[in-house]
Each structure stands twice: as C-alpha cells, then as structure tokens.
Design an enzyme around this catalytic site. Structure first.
Site, PDB file in Angstrom:
ATOM      1  N   GLU A 258      54.042  72.209 -42.772  1.00 54.77           N
ATOM      2  CA  GLU A 258      54.119  71.041 -43.661  1.00 54.77           C
ATOM      3  C   GLU A 258      53.245  69.978 -43.021  1.00 54.77           C
ATOM      4  OE1 GLU A 258      55.713  71.052 -46.470  1.00 54.77           O
ATOM      5  OE2 GLU A 258      56.983  72.814 -46.269  1.00 54.77           O
ATOM      6  N   CYS A 297      55.967  61.706 -45.667  1.00 47.94           N
ATOM      7  CA  CYS A 297      54.881  62.625 -46.012  1.00 47.94           C
ATOM      8  C   CYS A 297      54.673  62.671 -47.519  1.00 47.94           C
ATOM      9  CB  CYS A 297      55.204  64.008 -45.487  1.00 47.94           C
ATOM     10  SG  CYS A 297      56.855  64.549 -45.971  1.00 47.94           S
TER      11      CYS A 297
HETATM   12  P1  NAP Z   1      51.900  65.502 -34.774  1.00 51.38           P
HETATM   13  O1  NAP Z   1      51.278  64.577 -33.807  1.00 51.38           O
HETATM   14  O2  NAP Z   1      51.104  66.634 -35.290  1.00 51.38           O
HETATM   15  O3  NAP Z   1      53.239  66.012 -34.071  1.00 51.38           O
HETATM   16  C1  NAP Z   1      54.133  66.851 -34.730  1.00 51.38           C
HETATM   17  C2  NAP Z   1      54.905  67.667 -33.716  1.00 51.38           C
HETATM   18  O4  NAP Z   1      54.031  68.589 -33.058  1.00 51.38           O
HETATM   19  C3  NAP Z   1      55.545  66.844 -32.609  1.00 51.38           C
HETATM   20  O5  NAP Z   1      56.801  67.387 -32.305  1.00 51.38           O
HETATM   21  C4  NAP Z   1      54.569  67.012 -31.465  1.00 51.38           C
HETATM   22  O6  NAP Z   1      55.168  66.800 -30.204  1.00 51.38           O
HETATM   23  C5  NAP Z   1      54.167  68.455 -31.643  1.00 51.38           C
HETATM   24  N1  NAP Z   1      52.917  68.829 -31.027  1.00 51.38           N
HETATM   25  C6  NAP Z   1      51.872  68.041 -30.677  1.00 51.38           C
HETATM   26  N2  NAP Z   1      50.882  68.788 -30.154  1.00 51.38           N
HETATM   27  C7  NAP Z   1      51.315  70.066 -30.151  1.00 51.38           C
HETATM   28  C8  NAP Z   1      50.740  71.302 -29.742  1.00 51.38           C
HETATM   29  N3  NAP Z   1      49.514  71.372 -29.210  1.00 51.38           N
HETATM   30  N4  NAP Z   1      51.464  72.434 -29.889  1.00 51.38           N
HETATM   31  C9  NAP Z   1      52.697  72.397 -30.426  1.00 51.38           C
HETATM   32  N5  NAP Z   1      53.293  71.250 -30.846  1.00 51.38           N
HETATM   33  C10 NAP Z   1      52.599  70.109 -30.714  1.00 51.38           C
HETATM   34  O7  NAP Z   1      52.419  64.735 -36.073  1.00 51.38           O
HETATM   35  P2  NAP Z   1      53.253  63.390 -36.144  1.00 51.38           P
HETATM   36  O8  NAP Z   1      52.313  62.307 -35.798  1.00 51.38           O
HETATM   37  O9  NAP Z   1      54.540  63.494 -35.422  1.00 51.38           O
HETATM   38  O10 NAP Z   1      53.622  63.341 -37.705  1.00 51.38           O
HETATM   39  C11 NAP Z   1      52.878  62.636 -38.668  1.00 51.38           C
HETATM   40  C12 NAP Z   1      52.266  63.590 -39.653  1.00 51.38           C
HETATM   41  O11 NAP Z   1      53.251  64.484 -40.133  1.00 51.38           O
HETATM   42  C13 NAP Z   1      51.713  62.907 -40.876  1.00 51.38           C
HETATM   43  O12 NAP Z   1      50.403  63.350 -41.098  1.00 51.38           O
HETATM   44  C14 NAP Z   1      52.612  63.349 -42.011  1.00 51.38           C
HETATM   45  O13 NAP Z   1      51.978  63.463 -43.259  1.00 51.38           O
HETATM   46  C15 NAP Z   1      53.111  64.661 -41.530  1.00 51.38           C
HETATM   47  N6  NAP Z   1      54.415  64.958 -42.117  1.00 51.38           N
HETATM   48  C16 NAP Z   1      54.492  65.937 -43.058  1.00 51.38           C
HETATM   49  C17 NAP Z   1      55.696  66.244 -43.632  1.00 51.38           C
HETATM   50  C18 NAP Z   1      55.820  67.331 -44.644  1.00 51.38           C
HETATM   51  O14 NAP Z   1      56.933  67.757 -44.931  1.00 51.38           O
HETATM   52  N7  NAP Z   1      54.738  67.817 -45.203  1.00 51.38           N
HETATM   53  C19 NAP Z   1      56.848  65.549 -43.251  1.00 51.38           C
HETATM   54  C20 NAP Z   1      56.733  64.552 -42.301  1.00 51.38           C
HETATM   55  C21 NAP Z   1      55.493  64.267 -41.731  1.00 51.38           C
HETATM   56  P3  NAP Z   1      55.003  65.378 -29.459  1.00 51.38           P
HETATM   57  O15 NAP Z   1      55.653  64.357 -30.323  1.00 51.38           O
HETATM   58  O16 NAP Z   1      55.743  65.587 -28.182  1.00 51.38           O
HETATM   59  O17 NAP Z   1      53.548  65.157 -29.291  1.00 51.38           O
END
Ligand code: NAP
Length: 523
Positions: A258, A297
């Site tokens: 997602e 999101c």
């Molecule tokens: P993110 O930076 O991609 O982080 C998401 C998760 O992935 C966090 O738990 C993060 O851990 C982890 N992560 C980071 N690098 C990783 C790696 N190399 N390998 C495995 N896991 C890793 O996203 P975010 O900033 O938290 O979220 C914002 C985004 O999420 C927005 O773009 C939004 O649109 C999207 N979103 C989508 C939905 C949906 O249902 N489609 C819902 C909510 C949000 P750390 O925090 O420890 O870095």
C-alpha cells in the site's frame, strides 16, 4: 533528557534492544517521549517462534474461536482507550477527533472481523466455490479449498496510522490463523507497542501469535520464508525495496504493498454553484484536507471541477478552511493538530514548494498563526493550490504532498477530467459528486479500473456516507499502479492473502468429508 527504551515482544518474551535507540518526540512541544531499538535482538529466533508456536496454536482453533479472540482484543483496547488517546496526542500531535480515526477505527475493524469470523463457526478450512465434475461419472470431482498459510505475516507499517494500521491487517490475519509480527514506523511506534503490550499482558492470544519489534527494519525481510507473507504500507520508494527483496523475487513470498496515491474528487459537469453536489464536494474536500492534518493515504490531493465553477469552488473551499484553527491539540479550540514530526514538516514544505512551480496559492491558513504552539512546532496550516491549465501540469499529477494540501483544477470536458485523474497512475480512491445517478454509474465504471474504491456521493446519501478518506472494513482498500497494486479489507476477501488456495481432485465421498469440515466462503 534521554528516555527509556520500549521493550519488544519477540520470541514469546519481552526483550529490550541494545544501544541508545531512536527517540520519538512530541511534534508540538518537541519533548522526547521514549526510545525504540531492535538492535541485538535474535530475529531468526523470533520468526521461528512465531511461525512454529504461534502458528500451530492459532491453526488448532476454528474460525469461530479465533473470532472470539478478536472480540477479546477489542475489549482490551476499549478498556485502555484513554491511555491510547494520550499517547496519540503526545506522539502524533492529533486532536481527539483525529486520534479517534486511528484508535476507534481499529476497534471498529476488529469488531467487524470478529462478527464475520463468528459466522464461519467451527470450520477449520474454507470451501472456495462449488464442486465441479472432472469426468462423466460424478464420482470424480474437484473442490477448491482455502487453508491458512503455515508461515508468519510480517507487517511493516507507516507512521500515520499506528493503531488502525496494525489492527486492519492483524484482524484478518489472526482470524485466518496466521501469526503476526508488526514493525511500526519509528516516529509513532509508541502507540502500536503499547497496544500489543496490553493485549499480551491480558493473555488473550496464544504466545507467538502477536509480536512487536520497534526500531530499525534491518534484517527483517531476510527472515522471510516461502510460506510467510509481508504486508507493507509506506512510501513508494520503500515499497520498491520490499518488492525487489530476494524473499519476494526468489522465494515468492506473498507481498502486499500500500503506497502513496494522488486521490481525486470529481464534481459532475452538470453541477452549479448552488447545487447540492457542489456543496457536498466543498465540505468533503475541506474535511479531507484537514483530518489528521492531511496525513491520510486516502486524502483528496486533486480536485476536478467544471471550468465555470473554478472560482466559486476556490472561494467556498477557502471559506471552509478558514474556520480550521491549527495548533496544540490539547487546546479545545484547536481543530487541527500538527504533522507527526519535524521530518514530515520539512517534507511537506518541500513538496509544497514543488507544487507551487505549477500552481498558485488560492488559500493559505498560515496567516492566522498557531494556537498554543510556536513556529518551531511541526504545525502546518492548510493550503489550497490551483491552476487554470492543469492539462499541461506535470508535478501536480505526480507529487504526493503528505499534509493539508490539495490542488483545484478545472476541466473543459469530462473526458479531459478522466484523463487527468488517470495521470495519477493508479490511486486508492476517487470521489464523485453528482445528482444524476446515470452519470455516477458511468463515472464509476470509467474510474474503477484505476482506483481501488469509487466513493459516489449524491444528495440522497449526504447524511449517510462514510467519507471519501475513511477506510471501512467491508470495502476494498488498495489501488493499482502507483498506489502499490495491493488489496486489503473488502470483508472476507481480506482472508485470501493469508490463505493458500488448493484444488482437491478426488472421490466425491472424500470431498463430502472435506465439506463437513469447511465453511463456504461467501463473499
Ligand atoms: P516509509 O518511510 O516508506 O516507511 C514505512 C515503513 O517502512 C516504516 O515502518 C519504515 O521504518 C519502514 N522502512 C523504511 N525503510 C525500510 C527498508 N529499507 N526495509 C524495510 N522497511 C523499511 O513511509 P512513511 O513515511 O512511514 O509513510 C508515508 C507514506 O505512506 C505516504 O507516501 C503515504 O501515502 C503512504 N501510506 C499509504 C497507505 C495506504 O494504505 N496505501 C497508508 C498510509 C500511508 P522506519 O520508520 O523505522 O524508517
């Protein structure tokens, strides 16, 4: 002041990571709240424990028994609700109403799956479709069945829904009989950790059915084996890392993504400035921009209106946004709190600057200042942007600003509007506002192929509808293309991800025995 490390519940026991850990902050006051660390934890042991102990214990139960566990979880969460609201205020900077979207939304989703699971009764497998003859003689037939996968479900979640993000995934997983390991986003991990702690302390689930590991994600994906599944919510960039990991590309670990999304709202070409459809769109856009400070999101990022209504829409949306007081969520006059962190504030301001290269500011709430918060807080006011030439825009159709920001765009023909909406390259949701059901039906068909959900609003459902951005457990959540290509929820459809489908070909007599142990999967 350095705060304490929150323990992880992993391999059936509480374990504190090593090192100083990563701090979590109050985004309004700037104070440090707690720290997380996954350093030094034996990941292989924890995954094996969940897979073997948790999985076996869950699979020994029927769907009805597991549904009863979900009901017990909702009771535990409800009993601790006040503490969750306090954590959300401190760590996410949300006003009570917005904390409710995350916290009560989770309880509602768990309750929904508890009810659905109860209806599956004492079955231990699901019958998928009807039996089909494989020979002239009906003695030899095939029956598709679905059984829980014998692995773990790893959830890697985003910062914006530390509660709902956990439970909307865990409810169908646990109901399916699959143990869960949750890795929350670091910035807001506290609420997830606390909820898991309360459920563990209450002794609701078999040990190993629910584990939490906070802090770095390093090494988690390396633990996955062929029958495990991984469900990721977060940015498109991290989604790409997950999708290209060896576990997915070589072991075929099932993977749900997602990711980000440029959701749209579309006003019917027949609308006028005093029509109900117009008013419904205006109210929903203003609400979507400000709920959780636009950190959803599903929030509306692009608004499409007939060209003749561009100015009227800008004025009406701006007038609504002007009523949104921004600041410290502890002050009762505040309607919108902060972004979750300084990093997110920097990211939203940078994104806004990018959008401004192709759009002008139609409304900016920052002139009103903040209530009980200063410029150093992570507060950002709502901003409505607009362009009169959206067909030539590029950035506006490509950059998701994860905050209280949306862009108004006029269209000259409905075909043009559809074409621009599709330039989002696949989104979670599009809402349509119309008084003409024929148009609504046509628009729904047109938009369905590029959206996981079409939220079709007319005056007769004005007081009933669930909201553009609210994800309801009975409806599909996910979207094609850029939105990640994932599917979650959608009632019992969510169970598919945690089950394996197999076609059993055999004697009708053996299939009779199988049928007696199963429950028909009725979607
Ligand atoms: P993110 O930076 O991609 O982080 C998401 C998760 O992935 C966090 O738990 C993060 O851990 C982890 N992560 C980071 N690098 C990783 C790696 N190399 N390998 C495995 N896991 C890793 O996203 P975010 O900033 O938290 O979220 C914002 C985004 O999420 C927005 O773009 C939004 O649109 C999207 N979103 C989508 C939905 C949906 O249902 N489609 C819902 C909510 C949000 P750390 O925090 O420890 O870095």
């Amino acid at each position: 002041m350095t705060t304490a490390l929150l323990p992880n519940f992993f391999a059936g026991r509480w374990q504190t990571g090593t090192g100083e850990g990563t701090p979590m902050f109050d985004p309004v006051l700037g104070t440090e709240l707690a720290r997380v660390s996954s350093a030094g934890i034996d990941l292989a042991e924890g995954f094996a424990f969940a897979r073997e102990q948790g999985g076996a214990a869950l699979r020994a139960l029927s769907y009805g028994q597991r549904a009863a566990l979900l009901s017990q979880i909702t009771e535990v969460l409800q009993a601790n609700r006040d503490a969750y609201y306090e954590i959300a205020t401190a760590n996410s900077g949300t006003v009570a109403k917005d904390s409710g979207v995350d916290i009560d939304g989770a309880v509602f989703t768990l309750g929904y799956y508890a009810k659905q699971g109860h209806a599956l009764g004492d079955a231990k497998l699901l019958l998928d479709g009807q039996r089909i003859r494989m020979a002239k003689d009906p003695a030899f037939q095939t029956q598709h069945i679905q059984v829980p996968t014998q692995g773990v479900a790893l959830f890697i979640n985003a910062f914006n829904f530390p509660s709902w993000g956990l439970w909307e995934k865990a409810a169908p997983a646990l109901l399916s009989g699959v143990p869960v390991i949750i890795k929350p986003a670091t910035a807001t991990a506290w609420l997830t950790q606390r909820m898991v702690k309360d459920v563990v302390d209450a002794g609701v689930l078999p040990v190993g059915a629910l584990s939490v590991i906070c802090g770095s994600s390093a090494g988690l994906m390396d633990q996955l084996q062929a029958f495990d599944v991984v469900s990721f919510t977060g940015s498109a960039e991290t989604g790409q890392i997950i999708r290209s990991h060896r576990a997915v590309t070589e072991l075929s670990v099932r993977c749900n993504i997602e990711a980000d999304s440029l959701n749209s709202a579309l006003l019917s070409p027949a609308a006028t400035a005093d029509s109900e459809a117009f008013k419904l769109l205006v109210a929903e856009v203003a609400r979507e921009m400000t709920v959780k400070s636009g950190q959803k999101c599903t929030a509306i990022r692009r608004i499409f209106v007939p060209r003749a209504l561009y100015k009227a829409a800008a004025e009406a949306i701006g007038a609504r946004l002007a009523k949104t007081t921004v600041g410290n969520p502890r002050n009762e006059t505040v309607r919108m709190g902060a972004l979750v962190s300084q990093e997110q504030k920097a990211s939203v301001l940078a994104g806004l600057a990018q959008l401004k290269t192709e759009a002008t500011v139609l409304f900016d709430g920052s002139a009103a200042g903040w209530v009980d918060a200063d410029a150093s807080s992570a507060c950002v006011a709502p901003v409505l942007l607009g362009t009169e030439s959206p067909m030539s825009a590029k950035v506006l159709h490509a950059v998701e600003v994860f905050g209280p920001v949306s862009t108004l765009m006029p269209y000259d023909s409905i075909e043009e509007a559809y074409a621009m909406i599709r330039r989002g390259e696949g989104s979670l949701v599009c809402s349509v506002y119309s008084e003409d059901h024929l148009f609504t039906a046509q628009a729904s068909v047109e938009l369905a192929s590029s959206h996981g959900r079409v939220h079709a609003i007319s005056p007769d459902v004005a007081a009933l509808h669930s909201g553009h951005g609210n994800v309801m457990p009975m409806s599909l959540h996910g979207g094609p293309g850029r939105a990640g290509g994932g599917e979650e929820l959608g009632g019992l459809r969510a169970l598919n991800f945690y089950h394996r489908r197999s076609a059993v070909q055999g004697s009708s007599l053996a299939l009779d025995v199988l049928a007696a142990q199963g429950s028909q999967l009725a979607l």
